[in-house]
Enzyme design. Structure first.
Site, PDB file in Angstrom:
ATOM      1  N   HIS A 160      -6.868  -4.484   9.157  1.00  0.00           N
ATOM      2  CA  HIS A 160      -7.448  -3.791  10.121  1.00  0.00           C
ATOM      3  C   HIS A 160      -8.739  -4.766  10.789  1.00  0.00           C
ATOM      4  O   HIS A 160      -8.979  -4.498  11.872  1.00  0.00           O
ATOM      5  CB  HIS A 160      -8.287  -2.844   9.045  1.00  0.00           C
ATOM      6  CG  HIS A 160      -7.624  -1.841   8.430  1.00  0.00           C
ATOM      7  ND1 HIS A 160      -7.662  -1.535   7.422  1.00  0.00           N
ATOM      8  CD2 HIS A 160      -6.589  -0.889   8.972  1.00  0.00           C
ATOM      9  CE1 HIS A 160      -7.121  -0.646   6.811  1.00  0.00           C
ATOM     10  NE2 HIS A 160      -6.281  -0.231   7.976  1.00  0.00           N
ATOM     11  N   LYS A 197      -5.793  12.564   2.103  1.00  0.00           N
ATOM     12  CA  LYS A 197      -5.412  11.215   1.504  1.00  0.00           C
ATOM     13  C   LYS A 197      -5.931  10.898   0.049  1.00  0.00           C
ATOM     14  O   LYS A 197      -5.447   9.859  -0.548  1.00  0.00           O
ATOM     15  CB  LYS A 197      -5.483  10.172   2.545  1.00  0.00           C
ATOM     16  CG  LYS A 197      -4.282   9.668   2.998  1.00  0.00           C
ATOM     17  CD  LYS A 197      -4.358   8.435   3.991  1.00  0.00           C
ATOM     18  CE  LYS A 197      -3.345   7.662   4.329  1.00  0.00           C
ATOM     19  NZ  LYS A 197      -3.369   6.583   5.271  1.00  0.00           N
ATOM     20  N   ARG A 240       2.451  -2.630  13.283  1.00  0.00           N
ATOM     21  CA  ARG A 240       2.922  -3.454  12.267  1.00  0.00           C
ATOM     22  C   ARG A 240       4.274  -3.720  12.374  1.00  0.00           C
ATOM     23  O   ARG A 240       4.873  -4.995  12.050  1.00  0.00           O
ATOM     24  CB  ARG A 240       2.443  -3.026  10.970  1.00  0.00           C
ATOM     25  CG  ARG A 240       1.124  -3.249  10.496  1.00  0.00           C
ATOM     26  CD  ARG A 240       0.583  -2.605   9.156  1.00  0.00           C
ATOM     27  NE  ARG A 240       1.281  -1.092   9.244  1.00  0.00           N
ATOM     28  CZ  ARG A 240       0.967  -0.353   8.158  1.00  0.00           C
ATOM     29  NH1 ARG A 240       0.509  -1.073   7.001  1.00  0.00           N
ATOM     30  NH2 ARG A 240       1.261   0.999   8.391  1.00  0.00           N
ATOM     31  N   SER A 288      -3.566  -0.367   2.963  1.00  0.00           N
ATOM     32  CA  SER A 288      -4.718  -0.027   1.812  1.00  0.00           C
ATOM     33  C   SER A 288      -4.279   0.139   0.856  1.00  0.00           C
ATOM     34  O   SER A 288      -4.645  -0.030  -0.539  1.00  0.00           O
ATOM     35  CB  SER A 288      -5.533   1.031   2.661  1.00  0.00           C
ATOM     36  OG  SER A 288      -6.348   0.418   3.675  1.00  0.00           O
TER      37      SER A 288
HETATM   38  N1  COA Z   1      -2.929  -4.066   9.101  1.00  0.00           N
HETATM   39  C1  COA Z   1      -2.582  -3.721   8.037  1.00  0.00           C
HETATM   40  N2  COA Z   1      -2.601  -2.276   7.852  1.00  0.00           N
HETATM   41  C2  COA Z   1      -2.687  -1.402   8.382  1.00  0.00           C
HETATM   42  C3  COA Z   1      -2.994  -1.690   9.777  1.00  0.00           C
HETATM   43  C4  COA Z   1      -3.358  -2.843  10.215  1.00  0.00           C
HETATM   44  N3  COA Z   1      -3.433  -3.422  11.505  1.00  0.00           N
HETATM   45  N4  COA Z   1      -3.206  -0.338  10.480  1.00  0.00           N
HETATM   46  C5  COA Z   1      -3.198   0.559   9.520  1.00  0.00           C
HETATM   47  N5  COA Z   1      -2.592   0.062   8.342  1.00  0.00           N
HETATM   48  C6  COA Z   1      -2.558   0.555   7.281  1.00  0.00           C
HETATM   49  C7  COA Z   1      -3.625   1.503   6.585  1.00  0.00           C
HETATM   50  O1  COA Z   1      -4.134   0.908   5.721  1.00  0.00           O
HETATM   51  C8  COA Z   1      -2.787   2.601   6.072  1.00  0.00           C
HETATM   52  O2  COA Z   1      -2.582   2.226   4.707  1.00  0.00           O
HETATM   53  P1  COA Z   1      -2.324   3.267   3.641  1.00  0.00           P
HETATM   54  O3  COA Z   1      -1.514   4.479   4.197  1.00  0.00           O
HETATM   55  O4  COA Z   1      -1.791   2.843   2.586  1.00  0.00           O
HETATM   56  O5  COA Z   1      -3.880   4.076   3.650  1.00  0.00           O
HETATM   57  C9  COA Z   1      -1.710   2.695   6.879  1.00  0.00           C
HETATM   58  O6  COA Z   1      -1.357   1.706   7.373  1.00  0.00           O
HETATM   59  C10 COA Z   1      -1.683   3.865   7.849  1.00  0.00           C
HETATM   60  O7  COA Z   1      -2.741   3.467   8.705  1.00  0.00           O
HETATM   61  P2  COA Z   1      -3.105   4.814   9.590  1.00  0.00           P
HETATM   62  O8  COA Z   1      -2.092   5.086  10.561  1.00  0.00           O
HETATM   63  O9  COA Z   1      -4.452   4.031  10.488  1.00  0.00           O
HETATM   64  O10 COA Z   1      -3.659   6.123   8.873  1.00  0.00           O
HETATM   65  P3  COA Z   1      -4.884   6.244   8.492  1.00  0.00           P
HETATM   66  O11 COA Z   1      -4.618   7.439   7.556  1.00  0.00           O
HETATM   67  O12 COA Z   1      -5.981   5.507   7.845  1.00  0.00           O
HETATM   68  O13 COA Z   1      -5.472   7.046   9.634  1.00  0.00           O
HETATM   69  C11 COA Z   1      -5.724   8.496  11.550  1.00  0.00           C
HETATM   70  C12 COA Z   1      -4.922   7.874  10.684  1.00  0.00           C
HETATM   71  C13 COA Z   1      -7.235   8.809  11.186  1.00  0.00           C
HETATM   72  C14 COA Z   1      -5.888   7.866  12.973  1.00  0.00           C
HETATM   73  C15 COA Z   1      -4.880  10.001  11.870  1.00  0.00           C
HETATM   74  O14 COA Z   1      -4.539  10.400  10.641  1.00  0.00           O
HETATM   75  C16 COA Z   1      -5.712  11.039  12.490  1.00  0.00           C
HETATM   76  O15 COA Z   1      -5.950  10.837  13.731  1.00  0.00           O
HETATM   77  N6  COA Z   1      -6.122  12.119  11.855  1.00  0.00           N
HETATM   78  C17 COA Z   1      -7.063  13.002  12.446  1.00  0.00           C
HETATM   79  C18 COA Z   1      -6.476  14.358  12.468  1.00  0.00           C
HETATM   80  C19 COA Z   1      -5.489  14.576  13.896  1.00  0.00           C
HETATM   81  O16 COA Z   1      -6.179  14.514  14.934  1.00  0.00           O
HETATM   82  N7  COA Z   1      -4.339  14.551  13.367  1.00  0.00           N
HETATM   83  C20 COA Z   1      -3.467  15.153  14.708  1.00  0.00           C
HETATM   84  C21 COA Z   1      -2.791  13.508  15.143  1.00  0.00           C
HETATM   85  S1  COA Z   1      -1.766  13.680  16.489  1.00  0.00           S
END
Ligand code: COA
Length: 160
Positions: free
Chosen positions: A18, A42, A91, A130
């Site tokens: 991140h 989550k 990724r 994460s």
């Molecule tokens: N390097 C390493 N790991 C990364 C990364 C990076 N650059 N980017 C993401 N990750 C990891 C995260 O740690 C996360 O790990 P985890 O699943 O073990 O927790 C995983 O990849 C997924 O990350 P991400 O896709 O960013 O998921 P998130 O749950 O942290 O966040 C939101 C996602 C908040 C952006 C998304 O769920 C959202 O927009 N929610 C709001 C509700 C909404 O609008 N829904 C409709 C969407 S169309």
């Protein structure tokens, strides 16, 4: 780029993957907003205030970063906070399917001049998530180099 860019996630906890995206995103925009999703679905291990504290500690060297939290639709947060760009990290090919679906759904919901942009994650971090960091940490393995040292200290001080 002028204006505000949003980098959203659960950050449970913020990893160096991140952080890499945050540093690169901050260099591309006037203000980078880190949007911490409360994301009760989550079931985050770290409470929101602890996740925010970790992000603050890891990003204190960046002067154009703002930390905020939100719940509900990302598109609603974007619209009500005057965000012009949403930053996402890719990724691997497996991220692509999910990301394109989310970007296209969000584009429909924004209904305006908001773009999602993608940066390729540094390959050194492509295996980090994460969840995997938490699992290794909880079982006593070393996560040094996978999270910022200040984040590691906060994790050590918490009861997971
Ligand atoms: N390097 C390493 N790991 C990364 C990364 C990076 N650059 N980017 C993401 N990750 C990891 C995260 O740690 C996360 O790990 P985890 O699943 O073990 O927790 C995983 O990849 C997924 O990350 P991400 O896709 O960013 O998921 P998130 O749950 O942290 O966040 C939101 C996602 C908040 C952006 C998304 O769920 C959202 O927009 N929610 C709001 C509700 C909404 O609008 N829904 C409709 C969407 S169309």
């Amino acid at each position: 780029m002028n204006g505000k860019m949003l980098y959203a996630g659960t950050f449970d906890p913020i990893t160096n993957g991140h952080l890499d995206l945050i540093c690169r995103g901050a260099a591309l925009t006037e203000t980078l907003v880190i949007g911490v999703m409360r994301n009760l679905a989550k079931k985050p291990v770290f409470p929101l205030d602890v996740r925010e504290k970790m992000i603050r500690a890891a990003t204190e060297h960046l002067d154009n970063v703002v930390i905020d939290s939100f719940d509900g639709l990302l598109a609603d947060y974007v619209k009500s906070n005057d965000i012009g760009i949403v930053l996402r990290g890719l990724r691997a090919t497996m991220d692509f399917e999910y990301e394109i679906q989310m970007a296209q759904m969000n584009a429909r919901l924004y209904g305006g001049n908001v773009e999602t942009i993608f940066l390729m994650t540094n390959p050194a971090h492509s295996f980090i998530s994460s969840s995997i960091v938490k699992e290794v940490f909880a079982l006593g393995g070393s996560i040094e180099g996978l999270v910022h040292p200040a984040v590691l200290e906060i994790m050590k001080g918490s009861n997971i």
